[in-house]
Design a protein around this motif. Structure first.
Motif, PDB file in Angstrom:
ATOM      1  N   ASN A 133       0.798  -1.222   0.000  1.00 48.90           N
ATOM      2  CA  ASN A 133       0.000   0.000   0.000  1.00 48.90           C
ATOM      3  C   ASN A 133       0.837   1.281   0.000  1.00 48.90           C
ATOM      4  N   GLN A 134       2.152   1.142  -0.029  1.00 50.30           N
ATOM      5  CA  GLN A 134       3.013   2.323  -0.017  1.00 50.30           C
ATOM      6  C   GLN A 134       3.092   3.014  -1.374  1.00 50.30           C
ATOM      7  N   THR A 135       2.622   2.385  -2.425  1.00 46.91           N
ATOM      8  CA  THR A 135       2.757   2.948  -3.766  1.00 46.91           C
ATOM      9  C   THR A 135       1.541   2.581  -4.600  1.00 46.91           C
ATOM     10  N   GLY A 136       1.466   3.118  -5.818  1.00 45.63           N
ATOM     11  CA  GLY A 136       0.318   2.909  -6.680  1.00 45.63           C
ATOM     12  C   GLY A 136       0.322   1.547  -7.359  1.00 45.63           C
ATOM     13  N   PRO A 137      -0.776   1.199  -8.018  1.00 42.19           N
ATOM     14  CA  PRO A 137      -0.928  -0.136  -8.622  1.00 42.19           C
ATOM     15  C   PRO A 137      -0.020  -0.383  -9.815  1.00 42.19           C
ATOM     16  N   GLU A 138       0.497   0.683 -10.434  1.00 35.84           N
ATOM     17  CA  GLU A 138       1.321   0.508 -11.626  1.00 35.84           C
ATOM     18  C   GLU A 138       2.812   0.350 -11.319  1.00 35.84           C
ATOM     19  N   ASN A 139       3.203   0.540 -10.082  1.00 35.27           N
ATOM     20  CA  ASN A 139       4.622   0.509  -9.734  1.00 35.27           C
ATOM     21  C   ASN A 139       5.113  -0.923  -9.577  1.00 35.27           C
ATOM     22  N   THR A 140       6.085  -1.313 -10.372  1.00 32.28           N
ATOM     23  CA  THR A 140       6.678  -2.654 -10.279  1.00 32.28           C
ATOM     24  C   THR A 140       8.200  -2.575 -10.151  1.00 32.28           C
ATOM     25  N   SER A 141       8.717  -1.402  -9.797  1.00 30.02           N
ATOM     26  CA  SER A 141      10.165  -1.177  -9.738  1.00 30.02           C
ATOM     27  C   SER A 141      10.665  -1.193  -8.297  1.00 30.02           C
ATOM     28  N   VAL A 142      11.806  -1.822  -8.079  1.00 27.30           N
ATOM     29  CA  VAL A 142      12.402  -1.918  -6.743  1.00 27.30           C
ATOM     30  C   VAL A 142      13.760  -1.233  -6.735  1.00 27.30           C
ATOM     31  N   TYR A 143      13.956  -0.361  -5.761  1.00 21.13           N
ATOM     32  CA  TYR A 143      15.244   0.297  -5.540  1.00 21.13           C
ATOM     33  C   TYR A 143      16.128  -0.621  -4.703  1.00 21.13           C
ATOM     34  N   ILE A 144      17.364  -0.846  -5.150  1.00 20.09           N
ATOM     35  CA  ILE A 144      18.333  -1.681  -4.421  1.00 20.09           C
ATOM     36  C   ILE A 144      19.462  -0.784  -3.938  1.00 20.09           C
ATOM     37  N   GLY A 145      19.512  -0.505  -2.653  1.00 20.81           N
ATOM     38  CA  GLY A 145      20.545   0.348  -2.092  1.00 20.81           C
ATOM     39  C   GLY A 145      21.690  -0.454  -1.500  1.00 20.81           C
ATOM     40  N   ASN A 146      22.867   0.154  -1.452  1.00 18.63           N
ATOM     41  CA  ASN A 146      24.063  -0.485  -0.905  1.00 18.63           C
ATOM     42  C   ASN A 146      24.413  -1.769  -1.664  1.00 18.63           C
ATOM     43  N   ALA A 147      24.233  -1.718  -2.997  1.00 19.82           N
ATOM     44  CA  ALA A 147      24.569  -2.880  -3.820  1.00 19.82           C
ATOM     45  C   ALA A 147      26.073  -3.135  -3.767  1.00 19.82           C
ATOM     46  N   PRO A 148      26.510  -4.396  -3.732  1.00 22.42           N
ATOM     47  CA  PRO A 148      27.944  -4.707  -3.675  1.00 22.42           C
ATOM     48  C   PRO A 148      28.696  -4.059  -4.833  1.00 22.42           C
ATOM     49  N   GLY A 161      15.745 -12.396  -9.408  1.00 19.58           N
ATOM     50  CA  GLY A 161      14.866 -13.105 -10.318  1.00 19.58           C
ATOM     51  C   GLY A 161      14.070 -14.218  -9.670  1.00 19.58           C
ATOM     52  N   LYS A 162      14.507 -14.672  -8.500  1.00 17.70           N
ATOM     53  CA  LYS A 162      13.790 -15.756  -7.827  1.00 17.70           C
ATOM     54  C   LYS A 162      12.455 -15.295  -7.245  1.00 17.70           C
ATOM     55  N   PHE A 163      12.232 -13.960  -7.214  1.00 15.61           N
ATOM     56  CA  PHE A 163      10.971 -13.442  -6.679  1.00 15.61           C
ATOM     57  C   PHE A 163       9.939 -13.175  -7.780  1.00 15.61           C
ATOM     58  N   GLY A 164      10.356 -13.246  -9.034  1.00 13.06           N
ATOM     59  CA  GLY A 164       9.446 -12.995 -10.140  1.00 13.06           C
ATOM     60  C   GLY A 164      10.208 -12.695 -11.417  1.00 13.06           C
ATOM     61  N   LYS A 165       9.474 -12.495 -12.505  1.00 10.80           N
ATOM     62  CA  LYS A 165      10.094 -12.228 -13.790  1.00 10.80           C
ATOM     63  C   LYS A 165      10.649 -10.802 -13.841  1.00 10.80           C
ATOM     64  N   PHE A 182      10.034  -5.483 -12.267  1.00 10.91           N
ATOM     65  CA  PHE A 182       9.388  -6.784 -12.415  1.00 10.91           C
ATOM     66  C   PHE A 182       8.159  -6.670 -13.321  1.00 10.91           C
ATOM     67  N   ASP A 183       7.603  -7.819 -13.670  1.00 15.78           N
ATOM     68  CA  ASP A 183       6.411  -7.812 -14.518  1.00 15.78           C
ATOM     69  C   ASP A 183       5.125  -7.671 -13.701  1.00 15.78           C
ATOM     70  N   SER A 184       5.235  -7.644 -12.372  1.00 15.17           N
ATOM     71  CA  SER A 184       4.045  -7.470 -11.535  1.00 15.17           C
ATOM     72  C   SER A 184       4.408  -6.751 -10.240  1.00 15.17           C
ATOM     73  N   LYS A 185       3.426  -6.049  -9.688  1.00 11.42           N
ATOM     74  CA  LYS A 185       3.634  -5.362  -8.414  1.00 11.42           C
ATOM     75  C   LYS A 185       3.819  -6.368  -7.283  1.00 11.42           C
ATOM     76  N   GLU A 186       3.141  -7.523  -7.391  1.00 12.84           N
ATOM     77  CA  GLU A 186       3.233  -8.547  -6.355  1.00 12.84           C
ATOM     78  C   GLU A 186       4.667  -9.066  -6.214  1.00 12.84           C
ATOM     79  N   ALA A 187       5.335  -9.274  -7.353  1.00 11.19           N
ATOM     80  CA  ALA A 187       6.722  -9.755  -7.314  1.00 11.19           C
ATOM     81  C   ALA A 187       7.637  -8.712  -6.700  1.00 11.19           C
ATOM     82  N   ALA A 188       7.417  -7.441  -7.049  1.00  5.05           N
ATOM     83  CA  ALA A 188       8.230  -6.362  -6.490  1.00  5.05           C
ATOM     84  C   ALA A 188       8.017  -6.245  -4.989  1.00  5.05           C
ATOM     85  N   CYS A 189       6.765  -6.355  -4.565  1.00  6.72           N
ATOM     86  CA  CYS A 189       6.438  -6.259  -3.141  1.00  6.72           C
ATOM     87  C   CYS A 189       7.099  -7.387  -2.351  1.00  6.72           C
TER      88      CYS A 189
END
Length: 291
Positions: A133-148, A161-165, A182-189
């Motif tokens: 519920n923190q974002t809208g229904p169209e958002n499927t993007s995940v920010y990755i901070g402190n990446a190696p 990729g193990k969480f979704g396409k 991702f291809d879905s908000k559920e996978a991003a969440c």
């Protein structure tokens, strides 16, 4: 007399110690703030200085690897009063500290059964519904901070990729973060829920919603490559403290300024993805130095 009020100030009374000795304050009943996405150069003093305006800090610590002593990219700040911690969380989330924008949240006590040699508190665990519920229904993007620092796009694809396409990746390697679409908000969440505070290639990463054009309350990131999928700086995050300090907070909304930022980031990405261009500039600087 400890904690009693004198002239509208709370006193601290304890046993005197030898010069140079450090008294360990009991913070077990204090209020702890989790601080993520810390730049490698941020130390305990820098963390304390940044959060000091919000109240009397009882403890501030950057978590480090016990072997290499390198920062793990997160830390904790403790306040005796809840309202001070609340102000710090509200006002410091998304602000610049060092070379990155930081993320703040409540930290909770670690149960005694968990044991271990790490800090005695850990990041607040948010439920799937809260994250969704923190974002809208169209958002499927995940920010990755402190990446190696040594990770590649293939490493990112394999880890997340193990969480979704995964349909797209934008990797800002010099800044230490990335975006995974991702291809879905559920996978991003599910990714945010499972990987925020998780480990990737021996390093703790931070995950939150990426920013999509027109959606409020989502993570800001540099513009340029992938604009539209992953949107550019906003006044609340990227501009934030820096624009205000320069006395030009309104400049963040100036179309000419935003266009210049986008052009800069576009060139910046081309430079770091093009070894030939890097060599050309190196030859140029060498020629200038010999004149």
């Amino acid at each position: 007399m400890n904690k009693r009020s004198l002239l509208d100030k709370e006193m601290k009374v304890n046993w005197a110690t030898r010069p140079g000795a450090v008294h360990k304050v009991d913070t077990s009943k204090h209020f702890h703030v989790f601080v993520g996405d810390l730049s490698p150069e941020v130390d305990n003093k820098a963390l304390t200085d940044a959060f000091n305006p919000f109240g009397s800090i009882s403890d501030a610590k950057v978590i480090r690897d016990p072997v290499t002593l390198k920062s793990k990219g997160y830390g904790f700040v403790s306040y005796p009063k809840r309202e001070e911690a609340e102000r710090a969380i509200e006002q410091m989330n998304g602000q610049w500290l060092g070379r990155r924008t930081i993320r703040t949240n409540w930290a909770t006590r670690k149960p005694a059964s968990m044991g271990g040699s790490g800090p005695d508190y850990y990041s607040h665990k948010t439920s799937y519904e809260e994250i969704y519920n923190q974002t809208g229904p169209e958002n499927t993007s995940v920010y990755i901070g402190n990446a190696p620092a040594n990770c590649t796009e293939e490493d990112l694809r394999r880890t997340f990729g193990k969480f979704g396409k995964v349909v797209d990746i934008r990797h800002f390697k010099p800044q230490g973060y990335a975006f995974v679409k991702f291809d879905s908000k559920e996978a991003a969440c599910k990714t945010i829920m499972e990987m925020n505070g998780g480990e990737m290639m021996g390093q703790t990463v931070r995950c939150s919603w990426g920013k999509v054009e027109g959606l409020p309350g989502t993570t800001a990131a540099p513009a340029g490559r992938g604009a539209g999928l992953f949107n550019g700086p906003t006044a609340g995050a990227g501009a934030g403290r820096g624009a205000g300090a320069a006395g030009g907070g309104d400049a963040a909304f100036d179309p000419a300024t935003l266009a210049a930022q986008q052009q800069y980031w576009s060139y910046y990405q081309q430079y770091y993805n093009n070894p030939q261009m890097q060599q050309q500039w190196a030859n140029y600087y060498q020629q200038q130095g010999n004149q």
